[in-house]
Scaffold this motif. Structure first.
Motif, PDB file in Angstrom:
ATOM      1  N   PHE A 144      -3.887  11.332  -6.317  1.00  0.00           N
ATOM      2  CA  PHE A 144      -3.594  10.843  -5.204  1.00  0.00           C
ATOM      3  C   PHE A 144      -3.738   9.461  -4.978  1.00  0.00           C
ATOM      4  N   HIS A 145      -4.962   8.760  -5.605  1.00  0.00           N
ATOM      5  CA  HIS A 145      -5.331   7.560  -5.912  1.00  0.00           C
ATOM      6  C   HIS A 145      -4.148   6.832  -6.386  1.00  0.00           C
ATOM      7  N   GLY A 146      -3.817   7.092  -7.742  1.00  0.00           N
ATOM      8  CA  GLY A 146      -2.653   6.615  -8.382  1.00  0.00           C
ATOM      9  C   GLY A 146      -1.368   6.600  -7.574  1.00  0.00           C
ATOM     10  N   GLY A 147      -0.897   7.609  -6.769  1.00  0.00           N
ATOM     11  CA  GLY A 147      -0.053   7.669  -6.025  1.00  0.00           C
ATOM     12  C   GLY A 147       0.325   6.715  -4.963  1.00  0.00           C
ATOM     13  N   LEU A 148      -1.075   6.573  -4.425  1.00  0.00           N
ATOM     14  CA  LEU A 148      -0.787   5.704  -3.150  1.00  0.00           C
ATOM     15  C   LEU A 148      -0.682   4.102  -3.636  1.00  0.00           C
TER      16      LEU A 148
ATOM     17  N   PHE B  20       0.727  -2.355   2.605  1.00  0.00           N
ATOM     18  CA  PHE B  20      -0.679  -2.882   3.091  1.00  0.00           C
ATOM     19  C   PHE B  20      -1.538  -1.807   3.151  1.00  0.00           C
ATOM     20  N   PRO B  21      -1.272  -0.794   4.147  1.00  0.00           N
ATOM     21  CA  PRO B  21      -2.421   0.335   4.151  1.00  0.00           C
ATOM     22  C   PRO B  21      -2.466   0.917   2.896  1.00  0.00           C
ATOM     23  N   LEU B  22      -1.246   1.243   2.158  1.00  0.00           N
ATOM     24  CA  LEU B  22      -1.197   2.265   1.099  1.00  0.00           C
ATOM     25  C   LEU B  22      -2.233   1.443   0.087  1.00  0.00           C
ATOM     26  N   LEU B  23      -1.983   0.167  -0.079  1.00  0.00           N
ATOM     27  CA  LEU B  23      -2.796  -0.663  -1.205  1.00  0.00           C
ATOM     28  C   LEU B  23      -4.152  -0.629  -0.722  1.00  0.00           C
ATOM     29  N   THR B  24      -4.598  -0.734   0.446  1.00  0.00           N
ATOM     30  CA  THR B  24      -5.922  -0.727   0.819  1.00  0.00           C
ATOM     31  C   THR B  24      -6.889   0.599   0.645  1.00  0.00           C
TER      32      THR B  24
ATOM     33  N   ALA C 221       3.010   3.987  -4.465  1.00  0.00           N
ATOM     34  CA  ALA C 221       3.770   3.703  -3.360  1.00  0.00           C
ATOM     35  C   ALA C 221       3.813   2.288  -2.813  1.00  0.00           C
ATOM     36  N   ALA C 222       2.635   1.599  -3.009  1.00  0.00           N
ATOM     37  CA  ALA C 222       2.428   0.519  -2.577  1.00  0.00           C
ATOM     38  C   ALA C 222       3.293  -0.448  -3.247  1.00  0.00           C
ATOM     39  N   SER C 223       3.426  -0.195  -4.606  1.00  0.00           N
ATOM     40  CA  SER C 223       3.753  -0.972  -5.454  1.00  0.00           C
ATOM     41  C   SER C 223       5.460  -0.773  -5.240  1.00  0.00           C
ATOM     42  N   VAL C 224       5.944   0.290  -4.822  1.00  0.00           N
ATOM     43  CA  VAL C 224       7.256   0.439  -4.737  1.00  0.00           C
ATOM     44  C   VAL C 224       7.740  -0.075  -3.596  1.00  0.00           C
TER      45      VAL C 224
ATOM     46  N   LEU D 230     -10.390   4.120  -2.425  1.00  0.00           N
ATOM     47  CA  LEU D 230     -10.643   5.466  -2.965  1.00  0.00           C
ATOM     48  C   LEU D 230     -10.807   5.183  -4.480  1.00  0.00           C
ATOM     49  N   GLY D 231     -10.161   4.093  -5.226  1.00  0.00           N
ATOM     50  CA  GLY D 231     -10.400   4.111  -6.740  1.00  0.00           C
ATOM     51  C   GLY D 231     -12.070   3.202  -6.766  1.00  0.00           C
ATOM     52  N   ILE D 232     -12.187   2.396  -5.983  1.00  0.00           N
ATOM     53  CA  ILE D 232     -13.791   2.035  -6.012  1.00  0.00           C
ATOM     54  C   ILE D 232     -14.887   3.102  -5.704  1.00  0.00           C
ATOM     55  N   ILE D 233     -14.440   4.161  -4.931  1.00  0.00           N
ATOM     56  CA  ILE D 233     -15.266   5.299  -4.624  1.00  0.00           C
ATOM     57  C   ILE D 233     -15.437   6.142  -5.793  1.00  0.00           C
TER      58      ILE D 233
END
Length: 268
Positions: free
Chosen positions: A125-129, A184-188, A132-135, A193-196
């Protein structure tokens, strides 16, 4: 065997690009059909490769292949529904660059597995977000490039109906702004989530001073500035386009630096 798999879709995409260029000179129906056949064949081979090999998006190899796959879909959709050479000229080079760089530069990092599973849900899920932001940011880069080219045509008083047909400036600006709004929200959320996950991981993590982590936070900061600029009515669309291109360059740098919040053991 992996090399053979790669060649199936790498050279299919290359054939599609060459056929698209040929159609600029000889717009024949036979070339059009051949282009679509190679495009479908390349996308099918690419899809099967990702499904069976499951290269992890935690590494540049997997991230680039997944991004290339998404842009191949964009190209095929646009080619079928828009019928414009612009989709080929702008999207196909990105597909080729992503898949060829993944193979020639990062293929030693080809670590497959079962990351697309319930056991790895949060990592997926984290990687997918982030993916998606990169896309969205890359899509904004494409539309920004189109915008700058179209704006230059108008400044030079060229007929916008001659040559390669592009969308109107208003449409391109609207697509770019929507891409920023979604990215922006996807990246944020993805970075939070990655930090957690990094805090809860048992395995030792990459130092927070590592370039790939600093680059990811730098990407978020620049994306924040881009988001603020997006809502400034006084900011010209041309400057917004250049800012989007700058963010795209930073996305590529952070992708090449590898995923910042995954332990060396793989996606958890």
């Amino acid at each position: 065997m992996d090399g053979i798999d790669h060649l199936c879709f790498n050279f299919s995409y290359l054939a599609v690009f060459l056929l698209e260029l040929a159609q600029l000179i000889w717009p024949k129906k036979g070339l059009r059909i051949a282009t679509l056949v190679f495009a479908f064949a390349g996308l099918l081979a690419h899809t099967l490769f990702l499904a069976f090999k499951q290269p992890t998006p935690a590494m540049p190899y997997g991230s680039l292949l997944l991004l290339g796959w998404v842009f191949a879909i964009f190209y095929l959709y646009g080619s079928l529904h828009k019928g414009s050479r612009a989709w080929a000229v702008f999207f196909l080079p990105m597909v080729l660059i992503l898949v060829w760089v993944a193979w020639f530069v990062f293929r030693d990092e080809n670590k497959g597995g079962t990351w697309f599973s319930g056991h790895h849900f949060w990592g997926m899920f984290h990687g997918g977000l982030l993916l998606a932001a990169s896309v969205c940011i890359m899509f904004g880069f494409v539309t920004s490039s189109m915008y700058l080219i179209q704006a230059r045509r108008l400044r030079e008083k060229r007929n916008p109906l001659t040559g390669m047909k592009l969308l109107s400036l208003e449409t391109l600006e609207r697509i770019n702004r929507r891409s920023i709004n979604i990215a922006f929200p996807l990246l944020t959320i993805g970075l939070l989530l990655g930090i957690i996950r990094a805090e809860k991981a048992e395995a030792p993590e990459t130092p927070w001073t590592a370039f790939k982590i600093l680059g990811s936070f730098g990407l978020w900061v620049v994306a924040t500035l881009l988001m603020i600029a997006r809502y400034r009515a006084s900011l010209p669309a041309r400057k917004l386009a250049w800012l989007t291109i700058a963010v795209f360059v930073l996305v590529i740098v952070t992708l090449f630096a590898s995923h910042p919040f995954v332990a060396s053991g793989g996606v958890q």
